[in-house]
Design an enzyme around this catalytic site. Structure first.
Site, mmCIF file in Angstrom:
data_model
loop_
_atom_site.group_PDB
_atom_site.id
_atom_site.type_symbol
_atom_site.label_atom_id
_atom_site.label_comp_id
_atom_site.label_asym_id
_atom_site.label_seq_id
_atom_site.Cartn_x
_atom_site.Cartn_y
_atom_site.Cartn_z
ATOM 1 C CB ILE A 475 -1.122 -0.048 1.002
ATOM 2 C CG1 ILE A 475 -2.035 1.152 1.111
ATOM 3 C CG2 ILE A 475 -0.090 -0.111 2.343
ATOM 4 C CD1 ILE A 475 -3.221 1.148 2.170
ATOM 5 C CD GLN A 484 -3.251 16.449 0.892
ATOM 6 O OE1 GLN A 484 -4.656 16.426 0.356
ATOM 7 N NE2 GLN A 484 -2.200 16.837 0.523
ATOM 8 C CE LYS A 488 -7.325 7.073 9.792
ATOM 9 N NZ LYS A 488 -7.555 7.908 11.068
ATOM 10 C CD GLU A 508 2.405 -10.081 1.632
ATOM 11 O OE1 GLU A 508 3.444 -10.838 1.236
ATOM 12 O OE2 GLU A 508 1.662 -9.901 0.701
ATOM 13 C CB SER A 521 -4.366 5.950 12.848
ATOM 14 O OG SER A 521 -5.381 6.679 12.942
#
Length: 611
Positions: A475, A484, A488, A508, A521
């Site tokens: 990712i 920004q 998430k 992973e 978070s």
């Protein structure tokens, strides 16, 4: 002049046995009737070569012997006749006065039997030419008249003998061994003197340049002394706290820690609300004068405490980088792309990416933000943009809400695009290992649309058939879109796909530093939202996992980090901490980017077959 033959003992290594670097002559009266004298001359060069061969073997002790029993024998052996033998007695030349006749030398042969019989009268053997030999009245130092000639002969012979030995060749300097040679700081106007840490006299990188950080070398030294003093005081206070603290299971903060917390809170309250007009003009003038060659002025942007904390972190990072450079683990300027031109942004790279060699040697790489093709120059990029018909990633658009879209790209159908995407991601990810084998993966690319096209925000990849139910393999959020809320959103979208698949997913491992922070978070927010809406008295981690699609292992680790999981009377209890829930509700109310959420109703996607 006739060439004299050498008189030497046969050693096991095939060299003449001699421990002295002089021409010797020995006349033995006791052997004059039975043994014919043979003349030999040993030069300095041959003596040095034989000495180097003998130094590797242990030197036997020189034993005294009686005159009634012959303890030595002379033998004429040439180099071609010498053969290695398993056991060869040690031989030492005896020094005596030079006679006016011929130059002769005899070699004494001590056998093991005689050395054992005369062990009570042993003497130390002669040492190397630089050491101390047994002195006597008959010892005379004889110098060779042709010293330079002898040294040249020795050098030639040593090169021949060590032709196959790489250890005798001159060692090549590595980067960290020649680090201080012919290098200078890249900052314009810097003389490479001083260091940001205040612990080095010179620097050769921007990270250690005092001038780049708007400081002088003397100021860096003063700050280093102040930091060292504070570290010593902190260590002393920690020792006192450890002595006064008892080994309890739940340790409360000490009085010193509470005072320090109050002090930090007071310092942060003194933060200026904004910059004055004069300060803004000063900052703009500094920016226009130096551009990117100097660090922007940071005073009055935050509290003095936070600014000092940032300066300490800078110095510590610079010290760590300096250690890595000296160890040779960082080589600046070699196969390292420093910046990339990506759309209207110029991005500084963080890590090395395995681009082809002709591109990896460039300091700056130009890239099309739509098809991700990389080029060498601005001219090539301009010509490419005039002909490129791509305005969005290939594949299927499976999500759209406002200007945010997500495209599903198959690594088997769009191999070149996915490979370029992986090479781009490696510039900002340290642990990424997938570059070219992209066929078993699906890539979900998030974009933001405007009148010029769909601009890349980030992406995550996912295995088509994951046996461990990993919903994310890699990712990335592009640096210009970090902090920004887009990271998430990508994580939330990966769990949204897991919910549609009716599976429980997990990323992973290993996660990068920024990835771990983002996932922590997200898991914290999911759990607090679930506990806020939960009204029952008994709760199950399995139920939380099924409703949120988060792996139970990740749920347990997050509860432990929040100190909400306790073990009491043989049972594990989940504590509903209302203070954390209220704090999360307050933060949610203050957020202005409330639109940075994923809407499940906007997803138009069915799981691929076979997954």
């Amino acid at each position: 002049m006739p060439r004299r033959k050498r008189n030497a003992g046969s050693s096991s290594d095939g060299t003449e046995d001699s421990d002295f670097s002089t021409d010797l002559e020995h006349t033995d009266s006791s052997e004059s009737d039975g043994t014919s004298r043979r003349s030999a001359r040993v030069t300095r060069s041959s003596a040095r070569l034989s000495q180097s061969s003998q130094d590797s073997s242990p030197v036997r002790n020189l034993q005294s012997f009686g005159t009634e029993e012959p303890a030595y024998s002379t033998r004429r052996v040439t180099r071609s006749q010498q053969q290695p033998t398993p056991v060869t007695p040690k031989k030492y030349p005896l020094r005596q006065t030079r006679s006016s006749g011929s130059e002769t030398e005899q070699v004494v042969d001590f056998s093991d039997r005689e050395t054992k019989n005369t062990a009570d009268h042993d003497e130390s053997p002669p040492r190397t030419p630089t050491g101390n030999a047994p002195s006597s009245e008959s010892d005379i130092d004889i110098s060779s008249p042709n010293v330079s000639h002898d040294e040249s002969i020795a050098k030639d012979m040593s090169l021949k003998d060590s032709g196959s030995d790489l250890s005798h060749r001159p060692k090549r300097r590595r980067f960290h061994e020649s680090y201080n040679f012919n290098m200078k700081c890249p900052t314009p106007g810097c003389n490479s003197l001083g260091h940001l840490t205040g612990k080095h006299e010179r620097h050769f990188s921007i990270s250690g340049c005092p001038l780049y950080h708007n400081l002088s070398a003397d100021e860096c030294k003063v700050r280093a002394q102040s930091r060292d003093k504070q570290i010593e005081e902190r260590m002393l206070s920690h020792r006192q706290d450890d002595n006064n603290r008892h080994a309890t299971r739940h340790q409360a903060p000490t009085e010193r820690q509470l005072r320090y917390k109050e002090k930090v809170a007071e310092l942060r309250k003194k933060r200026n609300s904004g910059l004055s007009k004069e300060q803004k003009e000063k900052y703009m003038e500094h920016r226009q004068t130096y551009g990117n060659t100097r660090e922007p002025l940071l005073e009055n942007l935050t509290s003095e405490y936070d600014l000092d904390l940032f300066r300490r972190a800078q110095a510590r990072a610079s010290e760590d980088l300096e250690k890595l450079r000296l160890q040779g683990q960082i080589t600046e300027g070699s196969n390292m792309i420093k910046t990339i031109a990506f759309g209207r942004y110029e991005l500084d790279t963080w890590y090395h990416s395995p681009y082809p060699e002709e591109y990896a040697r460039l300091g700056r790489l130009y890239m099309c933000e739509f098809c991700l093709k990389y080029m060498k120059s601005q001219t090539i990029l301009r010509r490419h943009m005039a002909k490129c018909v791509w305005k969005h990633p290939p594949g299927d658009e499976i999500y759209r809400k406002g200007s945010i879209s997500v495209f599903e790209v198959d690594g088997k159908k769009n191999k070149i695009y996915c490979q370029n995407l992986c090479l781009l991601a490696k510039l900002f990810l340290d642990h990424k290992t997938l570059y070219y084998d992209v066929e078993p993966f699906l890539f979900y690319v998030m974009t933001e649309a405007d009148n010029t096209g769909c601009h890349l925000i980030g992406y995550f990849s996912k295995e088509k058939n994951s046996f461990l139910n990993y919903n994310v393999s890699c990712i990335l959020t592009m640096p210009q879109y970090m902090r920004q809320g887009y990271g998430k959103m990508l994580i939330d979208f990966s769990y949204l796909l897991s919910k549609v698949e009716e599976k429980v997913g997990s990323p992973e491992r290993p996660l990068s530093d920024l990835g771990l922070i983002s996932y922590r978070s997200y898991w914290k927010e999911v759990l607090l939202r679930y506990l806020h809406n939960f009204q029952g008295k008994e709760i199950s981690i399995k139920e939380i996992s099924q409703e949120t699609a988060v792996n139970p292992v990740d749920i347990v680790s997050t509860l432990q980090a929040l100190q909400m999981l306790k073990y009491w009377k043989g049972k594990h209890l989940v504590l509903k901490r209302q203070d954390l829930i209220d704090e999360w509700i307050a933060k949610e109310a203050k957020r202005s980017n409330s639109n940075k959420t994923m809407d499940p109703s906007c997803l138009k996607w069915t799981p691929p077959k076979g997954t």
